[in-house]
Design an enzyme around this catalytic site. Structure first.
Site, mmCIF file in Angstrom:
data_model
loop_
_atom_site.group_PDB
_atom_site.id
_atom_site.type_symbol
_atom_site.label_atom_id
_atom_site.label_comp_id
_atom_site.label_asym_id
_atom_site.label_seq_id
_atom_site.Cartn_x
_atom_site.Cartn_y
_atom_site.Cartn_z
ATOM 1 N N GLY A 52 0.865 -1.178 0.000
ATOM 2 C CA GLY A 52 0.000 0.000 0.000
ATOM 3 C C GLY A 52 0.890 1.211 0.000
ATOM 4 O O GLY A 52 1.937 1.223 -0.637
ATOM 5 N N SER A 54 3.038 3.363 2.513
ATOM 6 C CA SER A 54 3.489 3.198 3.895
ATOM 7 C C SER A 54 3.165 4.380 4.810
ATOM 8 O O SER A 54 2.850 4.180 5.973
ATOM 9 C CB SER A 54 4.978 2.862 3.940
ATOM 10 N N CYS A 84 6.289 -5.384 0.699
ATOM 11 C CA CYS A 84 6.369 -4.056 0.094
ATOM 12 C C CYS A 84 6.229 -2.958 1.161
ATOM 13 O O CYS A 84 7.105 -2.812 1.990
ATOM 14 C CB CYS A 84 5.344 -3.946 -1.018
ATOM 15 N N ARG A 105 12.636 3.738 -0.035
ATOM 16 C CA ARG A 105 11.331 3.635 -0.690
ATOM 17 C C ARG A 105 11.478 3.819 -2.197
ATOM 18 O O ARG A 105 12.353 4.545 -2.660
ATOM 19 C CB ARG A 105 10.373 4.689 -0.136
ATOM 20 N N ILE A 133 6.330 -3.690 -7.364
ATOM 21 C CA ILE A 133 5.430 -2.577 -7.699
ATOM 22 C C ILE A 133 5.785 -1.383 -6.814
ATOM 23 O O ILE A 133 5.562 -1.415 -5.603
ATOM 24 C CB ILE A 133 3.949 -2.978 -7.475
ATOM 25 N N ARG A 134 6.356 -0.341 -7.389
ATOM 26 C CA ARG A 134 6.851 0.812 -6.598
ATOM 27 C C ARG A 134 7.591 0.278 -5.367
ATOM 28 O O ARG A 134 7.397 0.734 -4.236
ATOM 29 C CB ARG A 134 5.710 1.729 -6.144
ATOM 30 N N HIS A 169 5.717 -8.847 -4.181
ATOM 31 C CA HIS A 169 4.336 -9.250 -3.862
ATOM 32 C C HIS A 169 4.070 -10.733 -4.145
ATOM 33 O O HIS A 169 3.565 -11.064 -5.221
ATOM 34 C CB HIS A 169 3.360 -8.397 -4.685
ATOM 35 N N GLU A 171 1.730 -12.476 -3.058
ATOM 36 C CA GLU A 171 0.293 -12.777 -2.996
ATOM 37 C C GLU A 171 -0.389 -12.688 -4.359
ATOM 38 O O GLU A 171 -1.536 -13.094 -4.489
ATOM 39 C CB GLU A 171 -0.402 -11.847 -1.982
HETATM 40 N N1 GLN Z 1 6.035 2.753 -2.667
HETATM 41 C C1 GLN Z 1 5.155 2.388 -1.593
HETATM 42 C C2 GLN Z 1 5.580 3.097 -0.297
HETATM 43 O O1 GLN Z 1 6.595 3.684 -0.244
HETATM 44 C C3 GLN Z 1 5.109 0.895 -1.403
HETATM 45 C C4 GLN Z 1 4.532 0.258 -2.650
HETATM 46 C C5 GLN Z 1 3.750 -1.002 -2.425
HETATM 47 O O2 GLN Z 1 3.451 -1.390 -1.293
HETATM 48 N N2 GLN Z 1 3.362 -1.634 -3.508
HETATM 49 O O3 GLN Z 1 4.879 3.047 0.668
#
Ligand code: GLN
Length: 186
Positions: A52, A54, A84, A105, A133-134, A169, A171
């Protein structure tokens, strides 16, 4: 066995279904619950912190009292899986302050730079399809934590006692080996 998935943001349904699939594969009875408020963490044998954002997650978990309950669970040795943003929250300088890791991050770029890579994870197995993902990365893994996987010059999976932190991820892929590894920890 009761496993609680923190359900404030992120891939909650995906974690629930991966855990249920893994429990079935092991012929193991267990209940997976979603946690949106305080009062439920103390009854769980394991906790999953999905991804999500953070900063948002940290704010809501702190305000709602869930963070304090998780800190307490960690001290009692309850297994925690952080993926993540969940990994970010577990770090020493972040909300839960529990793992001896330093995190960067968005280490691999933004949403458009998301990718999948095949990685080897100690204890889990070879060629795991890891979706980033990010994604954050672990830039320093202290002596209390052990490195489980590396990718692109960074540590992307680490474990410290009963805490498992992943930058990717597990999941959202059909491969349940990470969830099996986590269930073994419980
Ligand atoms: N980039 C998000 C963060 O810094 C983490 C990305 C994710 O949980 N998919 O919180």
């Amino acid at each position: 066995m009761k496993i609680g998935v923190i359900a404030i943001q992120g891939n909650v349904a995906e974690h629930v279904s991966a855990l249920e699939r893994t429990l079935a594969e092991r012929d193991c009875h267990g209940e997976v619950i979603t946690i949106k408020r305080s009062g439920l963490v103390p009854g769980c044998d394991a906790i999953v912190l999905p991804g999500g954002e953070s900063t948002t997650l940290a704010r809501l978990m702190q305000r709602g009292g869930i963070a304090a309950e998780i800190r307490h669970a960690i001290k009692s040795g309850v297994p925690i899986l952080g993926t993540c943003a969940g990994l970010i929250l577990l770090a020493k300088e972040n909300l839960l302050g529990a793992m001896d890791i330093e995190v960067k991050r968005n280490a691999f770029g933004g949403q458009c730079d998301s990718f999948e890579a095949s990685i080897d994870i100690t204890g889990v197995g070879a060629a795991f399809p890891a979706v980033f993902i990010r994604a954050p990365a672990i830039v320093r893994c202290g002596s209390e934590a052990s490195v489980l996987a590396r990718f692109g010059g960074y540590v992307v999976a680490a474990q410290q006692d009963s805490m498992l932190a992943l930058a990717f991820h597990p999941e959202i892929v059909s491969d349940t080996r990470v969830h099996h590894y986590f269930l073994e920890m419980i």
